[in-house]
Design an enzyme around this catalytic site. Sequence first.
Site, PDB file in Angstrom:
ATOM      1  N   LYS A 113       0.825  -1.214   0.000  1.00  0.00           N
ATOM      2  CA  LYS A 113       0.000   0.000   0.000  1.00  0.00           C
ATOM      3  C   LYS A 113       0.858   1.262   0.000  1.00  0.00           C
ATOM      4  CE  LYS A 113      -4.409  -1.590   1.865  1.00  0.00           C
ATOM      5  NZ  LYS A 113      -5.444  -1.389   2.899  1.00  0.00           N
ATOM      6  N   LYS A 197      -4.745 -10.565  -6.276  1.00  0.00           N
ATOM      7  CA  LYS A 197      -5.971 -10.779  -5.504  1.00  0.00           C
ATOM      8  C   LYS A 197      -7.047  -9.754  -5.875  1.00  0.00           C
ATOM      9  CE  LYS A 197      -6.330  -8.045  -1.387  1.00  0.00           C
ATOM     10  NZ  LYS A 197      -6.921  -7.920  -0.088  1.00  0.00           N
ATOM     11  N   LYS A 200     -11.451  -4.541  -3.452  1.00  0.00           N
ATOM     12  CA  LYS A 200     -12.515  -3.560  -3.662  1.00  0.00           C
ATOM     13  C   LYS A 200     -11.975  -2.180  -4.000  1.00  0.00           C
ATOM     14  CE  LYS A 200     -13.593  -3.743   1.248  1.00  0.00           C
ATOM     15  NZ  LYS A 200     -12.500  -3.150   2.041  1.00  0.00           N
TER      16      LYS A 200
HETATM   17  P1  ADP Z   1      -9.939  -5.295   0.728  1.00  0.00           P
HETATM   18  O1  ADP Z   1      -8.593  -5.933   0.763  1.00  0.00           O
HETATM   19  O2  ADP Z   1     -10.800  -5.804  -0.423  1.00  0.00           O
HETATM   20  O3  ADP Z   1      -9.943  -3.804   0.858  1.00  0.00           O
HETATM   21  P2  ADP Z   1     -10.497  -5.631   3.594  1.00  0.00           P
HETATM   22  O4  ADP Z   1      -9.077  -5.289   3.873  1.00  0.00           O
HETATM   23  O5  ADP Z   1     -11.564  -4.754   4.136  1.00  0.00           O
HETATM   24  O6  ADP Z   1     -10.722  -5.828   2.018  1.00  0.00           O
HETATM   25  O7  ADP Z   1     -10.738  -7.110   4.055  1.00  0.00           O
HETATM   26  C1  ADP Z   1     -11.968  -7.641   4.487  1.00  0.00           C
HETATM   27  C2  ADP Z   1     -11.861  -9.144   4.580  1.00  0.00           C
HETATM   28  O8  ADP Z   1     -11.896  -9.711   3.269  1.00  0.00           O
HETATM   29  C3  ADP Z   1     -10.548  -9.629   5.198  1.00  0.00           C
HETATM   30  O9  ADP Z   1     -10.832 -10.740   6.029  1.00  0.00           O
HETATM   31  C4  ADP Z   1      -9.723 -10.047   4.025  1.00  0.00           C
HETATM   32  O10 ADP Z   1      -8.797 -11.047   4.363  1.00  0.00           O
HETATM   33  C5  ADP Z   1     -10.779 -10.582   3.082  1.00  0.00           C
HETATM   34  N1  ADP Z   1     -10.374 -10.465   1.679  1.00  0.00           N
HETATM   35  C6  ADP Z   1      -9.985  -9.341   1.033  1.00  0.00           C
HETATM   36  N2  ADP Z   1      -9.705  -9.587  -0.254  1.00  0.00           N
HETATM   37  C7  ADP Z   1      -9.896 -10.944  -0.435  1.00  0.00           C
HETATM   38  C8  ADP Z   1      -9.764 -11.834  -1.567  1.00  0.00           C
HETATM   39  N3  ADP Z   1      -9.387 -11.378  -2.758  1.00  0.00           N
HETATM   40  N4  ADP Z   1     -10.064 -13.138  -1.382  1.00  0.00           N
HETATM   41  C9  ADP Z   1     -10.460 -13.613  -0.184  1.00  0.00           C
HETATM   42  N5  ADP Z   1     -10.599 -12.820   0.929  1.00  0.00           N
HETATM   43  C10 ADP Z   1     -10.327 -11.507   0.805  1.00  0.00           C
HETATM   44 NA    NA Z   2      -7.339  -6.500   2.824  1.00  0.00          NA
END
Ligand code: ADP
Ligand code: NA
Length: 329
Positions: A113, A197, A200
């Site tokens: 990040k 991966k 969002k």
């Molecule tokens: P992001 O990385 O999409 O911004 P967050 O950091 O808010 O999402 O993570 C929310 C939850 O979703 C966490 O438990 C994270 O491990 C899970 N998560 C995020 N991206 C993925 C993915 N591509 N596949 C599976 N789990 C994910």
């Molecule tokens: Na994350």
Amino acid sequence: MKKKKIFSGVQPSAIPTIGNYIGAMKHFVDLQDDYDCTYCIVNQHAITVPQDPKKLKQQTRSLAALYIALGLDPNKSTIFVQSEVPAHAQAAWIVQCNVGIGELERMTQYKDKSQKQESVSAGLLTYPPLMVADIVLYNADAVPVGEDQKQHLELTRDFVNRFNSRYGNGNQLLVLPEPLIPKEGARVMSLQTPTKKMSKSDKNIKEYISLLDEPKVIRKKIKSAVTDSSGVISYDPIEKPGVSNLLTIYSAFTNQSIPELVKQYDGVGYGQFKTDLGDAIVAVLEPIQEKYYALLDSDELDAILDEGAKKANLVANKTLHKMERAIGF
Ligand code: ADP
Ligand code: NA
């Protein structure tokens, strides 16, 4: 027997994707019957990178409505917004003073990040200590997360062991949590670039399906997902990352195993497979979206979050005071 405790959270930085759903949020719902669950909307984590205030406010409420629409039940679980419980920031300070800068600089999420930012906030570095605080405040035995959070969970365990041995006088002051990472779907990949991966916060909206995408958008994004030229539906993440990722998604949305799906689609082309997958995702998300829109502007949602913050404050303050007494405040 006393139920084991679960804590987890999602950042309201954008609408969650099917990756967040498969890796984490789907399990939040299933765990409610067997565990004492606390689910947080971690808006303090969402300000570690530049954000738009109006959007953050809106997305915080949106994520709360989505939690309930997915099936999180305020009668079973505590559902609240992080910034409404001051103990998180207070405990995070104590955590920061008991972890090394080197430990934080080694975190891969920080490295990823910080490379994407023009200027890096101190909060981006100290994000993991806030996450440690989130978890320990609720005495969590287990934390359901995707694979990307594994390293942060290891830091949490290191902190708990260190804090207990420094200040516990032989007592287990804080609970040592375990990560709860799903066997399949812990790392859902992007639709156009299946080697990274799904996230969002991706700038290219074709890389992910958001939980609020309209049915026709969902079908279109699946149709245009990258596959390969072999035309064979089989699971091989190295040689066939695109198709394998679609199989993982298919399996999560239908609860059919991947070998079952491979058998079912023997000799069938990608076109039919993608049409069916689009339908399967829509079948799950459409009713969730209906509930979501009914809840979004309701007073019921405000009442749920007020009650959740009240319950969370009671538990969190108790642990915070224990930590404060231990360090000499
Ligand atoms: P992001 O990385 O999409 O911004 P967050 O950091 O808010 O999402 O993570 C929310 C939850 O979703 C966490 O438990 C994270 O491990 C899970 N998560 C995020 N991206 C993925 C993915 N591509 N596949 C599976 N789990 C994910
Ligand atoms: Na994350």
